[in-house]
Design an enzyme around this catalytic site. Structure first.
Site, PDB file in Angstrom:
ATOM      1  N   HIS A  28      11.589  13.545  41.225  1.00 32.65           N
ATOM      2  CA  HIS A  28      11.570  12.449  40.261  1.00 32.65           C
ATOM      3  C   HIS A  28      10.338  12.478  39.360  1.00 32.65           C
ATOM      4  O   HIS A  28      10.465  12.412  38.137  1.00 32.65           O
ATOM      5  CB  HIS A  28      11.671  11.097  40.956  1.00 32.65           C
ATOM      6  CG  HIS A  28      13.033  10.800  41.469  1.00 32.65           C
ATOM      7  ND1 HIS A  28      13.355   9.587  42.043  1.00 32.65           N
ATOM      8  CD2 HIS A  28      14.166  11.537  41.531  1.00 32.65           C
ATOM      9  CE1 HIS A  28      14.621   9.589  42.424  1.00 32.65           C
ATOM     10  NE2 HIS A  28      15.130  10.780  42.117  1.00 32.65           N
ATOM     11  N   LYS A  46      16.150   5.237  41.873  1.00 35.20           N
ATOM     12  CA  LYS A  46      15.224   4.787  42.904  1.00 35.20           C
ATOM     13  C   LYS A  46      15.311   5.697  44.123  1.00 35.20           C
ATOM     14  O   LYS A  46      16.350   6.330  44.299  1.00 35.20           O
ATOM     15  CB  LYS A  46      15.529   3.345  43.286  1.00 35.20           C
ATOM     16  CG  LYS A  46      16.900   3.215  43.923  1.00 35.20           C
ATOM     17  CD  LYS A  46      17.299   1.805  44.126  1.00 35.20           C
ATOM     18  CE  LYS A  46      18.669   1.669  44.683  1.00 35.20           C
ATOM     19  NZ  LYS A  46      19.674   2.610  44.299  1.00 35.20           N
TER      20      LYS A  46
END
Length: 111
Positions: A28, A46
């Site tokens: 990420h 997330k």
């Protein structure tokens, strides 16, 4: 529709204004930062990052590039979550020390 197997090539040659990062969490931060530096807006799945320092680096890259960074954590907008917050703030349910929530329903705003 073009496709790429290399992120740098995709960022360099894609006309997209924004990208959605939904890779494994350890990717990420580096992928988000690369996309921001390539001038793309980013919506990252997330959890945002592996640790706080990575999250800060992502935020800093967004600020430096003037691009938008969003984290796909939509559940905080659930009406049930807002209601729980109201009850806590009103003192109606005392001081919470632990909470667990399970949702088995479609997201329907305003419900």
């Amino acid at each position: 529709m073009p496709s790429w197997t290399d992120l740098d090539a995709a960022l360099a040659h894609s006309a997209a204004d924004a990208v959605y990062i939904s890779t494994p969490v350890f990717l990420h931060a580096p992928q988000t930062i690369a996309a921001l530096r390539a001038g793309k807006h980013v919506l990252c799945e997330k959890p945002m990052a592996l640790h706080y320092a990575e999250a800060l680096a992502m935020q800093q890259a967004a600020e430096e590039t003037g691009r938008t960074l969003g984290i796909a954590y939509y559940r905080r907008m659930y009406p049930k979550v807002a209601r729980a917050k109201e009850l806590m703030e009103a003192g109606a349910i005392g001081r919470p020390v632990f909470a667990e929530a399970t949702a088995h329903d479609w997201y329907l705003p305003g419900r």
